[in-house]
Design an enzyme around this catalytic site. Structure first.
Site, PDB file in Angstrom:
ATOM      1  N   SER A 224       0.742  -1.129  -0.070  1.00  0.00           N
ATOM      2  CA  SER A 224       0.020   0.063   0.041  1.00  0.00           C
ATOM      3  C   SER A 224       0.746   1.654  -0.060  1.00  0.00           C
ATOM      4  CB  SER A 224      -1.067  -0.057   1.308  1.00  0.00           C
ATOM      5  OG  SER A 224      -2.230   0.822   0.899  1.00  0.00           O
ATOM      6  N   LYS A 228       3.760   2.186  -2.481  1.00  0.00           N
ATOM      7  CA  LYS A 228       3.666   3.272  -3.918  1.00  0.00           C
ATOM      8  C   LYS A 228       6.018   3.815  -3.277  1.00  0.00           C
ATOM      9  CE  LYS A 228      -0.481   4.875  -1.498  1.00  0.00           C
ATOM     10  NZ  LYS A 228      -0.963   4.971  -2.501  1.00  0.00           N
ATOM     11  N   TRP A 315     -10.464   0.663  -4.464  1.00  0.00           N
ATOM     12  CA  TRP A 315      -9.789   1.320  -3.650  1.00  0.00           C
ATOM     13  C   TRP A 315      -8.135   1.411  -5.408  1.00  0.00           C
ATOM     14  CZ3 TRP A 315     -11.804   5.711  -2.832  1.00  0.00           C
ATOM     15  CH2 TRP A 315     -10.962   6.958  -2.364  1.00  0.00           C
ATOM     16  N   HIS A 366      -8.052  -5.784   0.405  1.00  0.00           N
ATOM     17  CA  HIS A 366      -6.643  -4.549   0.484  1.00  0.00           C
ATOM     18  C   HIS A 366      -6.119  -5.422   2.035  1.00  0.00           C
ATOM     19  CE1 HIS A 366      -3.847  -1.532  -0.588  1.00  0.00           C
ATOM     20  NE2 HIS A 366      -4.268  -1.141   1.051  1.00  0.00           N
TER      21      HIS A 366
END
Ligand code: GTR
Length: 385
Positions: A224, A228, A315, A366
């Site tokens: 997550s 990144k 998302w 997620h």
């Protein structure tokens, strides 16, 4: 077949056989001055540095220092006999100092015992705080025991040691340590994700001093916001041989212009400290971004890149992540290296492990769990043996 020559077997092309998109992406092989990029050398010397600069200027922000003078390492503790004698853990402090003070990153390095050779390593960028995860334990999020069992070192740190995950006016963490007294922040100054990536690179500095680790085979991984960060770390630092992005989503692996799930405006609103100030200019104006995330993925080439998405993680835009991989592939092709090996998004439960671009689409939501780690370890076993 691998092609290392200056002249690719086929001139690079951006379009075929990839999927058509209802928007156009900024190009891989056209420089800012309109020059066509045709060779590995031109990619390396012209286009790659240009793209890094564009991402620094408009998205992640610019770190004020690389490896700082005075960086030092101290082994605080060595704990032998873990997992029935199969591993030893070193707890190491990386000491930093700059014009604004001092900092410390605590690194947990678990090494398999009994290897005659230096071992490859997985470095997890852990954004979960110590209240939620104890990095000295083996958990589904950080399965140290499984990683050790496969013969790898397991290395990790808490991102909060580098920079707190809050909008504190950039006074704390390494933002404060490396700010010049009285300096005002520029619109391209580093955000928190860039600070964490910088921290991961300092951990690599430490690993280079650790004889038990084979630094030619170090993977950097994150989930997550950590995903990144792993991508930005790997884009900047060619010492990482494998970059693993677990459900990194918006401003990670997902194409910004795809605009499903989290968008630039949403992420800049919820997390105003993650990126540089300039990035906010592109709130609801994704089509004007000078870059898109397939170019970030392409910056990892020719090193290995592994992207994971989860089928119910709307998302983080699984489709946008897959499309981003497809559209990064031409740079792998330029190097004569295989990509995903498919052109349509696979079914949930599929893994693609043949190419330099690894991928799996997990069923579910997620998270980062043992299933994902087993896929990453399988991929490393297959290509690093
Ligand atoms: C979400 C955020 C995502 C992702 C995630 C996480 O709330 O919108 O971009 O980074 O947090 O890091 O857990």
């Amino acid at each position: 077949m691998r092609n290392n020559s200056m002249h690719p077997m086929h001139p690079p092309t951006e379009n075929t056989p990839r999927q058509d998109l209802p928007f156009s992406l900024p190009p891989l092989f056209l420089s800012e001055t309109g020059e066509r990029i045709r060779t590995i050398e031109e990619w390396r010397e012209k286009r790659r540095p240009q793209l890094l600069e564009l991402f620094r200027t408009h998205v992640y922000g610019r770190a004020p220092v690389e490896k700082p003078a005075g960086l030092h390492f101290k082994v605080d503790a060595t704990i032998p006999g873990l997992f029935s004698g199969k591993a030893v853990r070193k707890e190491v402090s990386i000491g930093l100092s700059g014009p604004g003070g001092e900092g410390r990153i605590k690194v947990f390095v678990t090494l398999p015992t009994g290897s005659a050779q230096p071992v490859p390593a997985f470095l997890l960028i852990c954004h979960l705080p110590p209240e939620l995860i104890d990095l000295r334990e083996s958990t589904p999020f950080w399965p140290v025991e499984e990683i050790i069992k496969r013969g790898y070192a397991a290395v990790t740190f808490y991102t909060a040691d580098v920079d707190p995950d809050e909008h504190d006016g950039f006074h704390n963490g390494v933002h404060g340590v490396f700010a010049q007294p009285g300096e005002s922040r520029s619109p391209d100054a580093w955000g928190t994700i860039a600070a964490w990536a910088w921290g991961a690179r300092r951990v690599m500095d430490y690993l280079e001093s650790e004889p038990a680790i084979d630094c030619r085979r170090v993977a950097v991984a994150g989930h997550s916001r950590g995903g990144k960060t792993a991508l930005w770390t790997g884009a900047n630092d060619e010492r990482f041989a494998l970059v693993i992005s677990n459900s990194s989503g918006c401003t990670g692996a997902a194409l910004a212009r795809h605009m499903r799930g989290e968008t630039v405006e949403k992420i800049n609103t919820a997390f105003p400290h993650w990126f540089c100030e300039n990035y906010k200019k592109f709130n609801n104006r994704e089509e004007q971004l000078p870059v898109d995330q397939h170019q970030l993925l392409a910056l990892i080439a020719p090193r290995r890149l592994y992207i994971n998405s989860a089928s119910e993680d709307a998302w983080a835009d699984p489709e946008g992540e897959f499309l981003s991989c497809l559209h990064a592939e031409p740079v792998y092709s330029l190097f004569g290296l295989p990509g995903l090996g498919v052109t349509a998004m696979p079914e949930p439960g599929t893994e693609l492990h043949e190419g330099h671009l690894g991928y799996h689409l997990r069923k579910g939501g997620h998270e980062l769990g043992l299933y994902d780690w087993q896929r990453y370890l399988d991929y490393a076993d297959r290509h690093w043996q």
